[in-house]
Design a protein around this motif. Structure first.
Motif, mmCIF file in Angstrom:
data_model
loop_
_atom_site.group_PDB
_atom_site.id
_atom_site.type_symbol
_atom_site.label_atom_id
_atom_site.label_comp_id
_atom_site.label_asym_id
_atom_site.label_seq_id
_atom_site.Cartn_x
_atom_site.Cartn_y
_atom_site.Cartn_z
ATOM 1 N N TYR A 22 -12.106 6.256 -4.627
ATOM 2 C CA TYR A 22 -12.251 5.894 -4.174
ATOM 3 C C TYR A 22 -12.970 5.965 -2.815
ATOM 4 O O TYR A 22 -14.382 6.334 -2.964
ATOM 5 C CB TYR A 22 -10.892 6.889 -3.036
ATOM 6 N N THR A 76 0.650 -1.198 -0.056
ATOM 7 C CA THR A 76 -0.177 -0.001 -0.148
ATOM 8 C C THR A 76 0.876 1.503 -0.246
ATOM 9 O O THR A 76 1.482 1.567 0.951
ATOM 10 C CB THR A 76 -0.698 -0.509 1.204
ATOM 11 N N THR A 100 -1.204 -2.356 -4.030
ATOM 12 C CA THR A 100 -1.768 -3.231 -5.132
ATOM 13 C C THR A 100 -3.525 -1.997 -4.547
ATOM 14 O O THR A 100 -4.401 -2.197 -4.566
ATOM 15 C CB THR A 100 -2.126 -4.435 -5.084
ATOM 16 N N LYS A 101 -3.248 -0.508 -3.696
ATOM 17 C CA LYS A 101 -3.806 0.032 -3.192
ATOM 18 C C LYS A 101 -3.222 1.332 -2.519
ATOM 19 O O LYS A 101 -1.526 1.218 -2.649
ATOM 20 C CB LYS A 101 -4.598 -0.867 -1.735
ATOM 21 N N ALA A 128 -9.608 4.840 0.657
ATOM 22 C CA ALA A 128 -8.686 4.137 0.068
ATOM 23 C C ALA A 128 -9.241 3.749 -1.242
ATOM 24 O O ALA A 128 -10.525 4.143 -1.480
ATOM 25 C CB ALA A 128 -8.552 2.687 1.339
ATOM 26 N N LYS A 129 -8.035 2.372 -1.932
ATOM 27 C CA LYS A 129 -8.474 2.421 -3.281
ATOM 28 C C LYS A 129 -7.902 1.031 -3.939
ATOM 29 O O LYS A 129 -6.073 1.130 -3.826
ATOM 30 C CB LYS A 129 -8.253 3.564 -4.687
ATOM 31 N N ASP A 130 -8.185 0.056 -4.563
ATOM 32 C CA ASP A 130 -7.468 -0.644 -5.023
ATOM 33 C C ASP A 130 -7.781 -0.227 -6.330
ATOM 34 O O ASP A 130 -7.743 0.336 -7.054
ATOM 35 C CB ASP A 130 -8.831 -2.051 -5.193
#
Length: 148
Positions: free
Chosen positions: A126, A69, A104-105, A145-147
């Motif tokens: 997000y 992350t 990945t995030k 957050a966002k993948d």
């Protein structure tokens, strides 16, 4: 035309933009911005700058939060060019760089007195997450957050 470049925190244009960002935050949050002591920029390896007609108009950074992350920080666009989707270009480049580095995030925080920032992040995929780290005790912090 907007040009976006990658650099680090030693860049003079970045340092100037951070000064403007800090002034903006002080106006919104009062002279004692609660996170000011954590916002040092002396050794950031991943900085994105946006330029228009050769002038630096926006910035953003990423730093490793954990092994998968990246945390997005120090997002700023000059008020005279806001509303032109420049922050989206910076954000997109930060996300691309994060992927290249194996993340990945992405996660980030903003303040409730920055509603345009919250809209930007939500518009770009997000979602709201619980407050993390030092933000848990700051009432107006909003975390996202966002993948990738």
């Amino acid at each position: 035309m907007i040009a976006v470049i990658r650099t680090n925190s030693q860049n003079r244009d970045f340092k100037k933009l951070v000064e403007l960002l800090n002034l903006d935050l002080a106006q919104r949050d009062g002279e004692t911005h609660p996170l000011a002591k954590f916002n040092t920029v002396s050794s950031i390896n991943y900085v994105v700058l946006a330029f228009k007609k050769g002038k630096a108009i926006g910035c953003g950074t990423i730093s490793e939060y954990d092994s998968s992350t990246m945390e997005i920080k120090r997002m700023y666009v000059s008020p005279v060019v806001r509303g032109q989707r420049i922050a989206e270009k910076i954000l997109s480049e930060l996300e691309a760089w994060s992927k290249e580095l194996g993340s990945t995030k992405c996660l980030l925080f903003t303040g409730s007195k920055q509603p345009e920032a919250s809209k930007l992040y939500q518009r770009n995929g997000y979602w709201s997450i619980p407050k993390y780290g030092i933000l848990k005790d700051i009432p107006d912090s909003l975390c996202f957050a966002k993948d990738l």
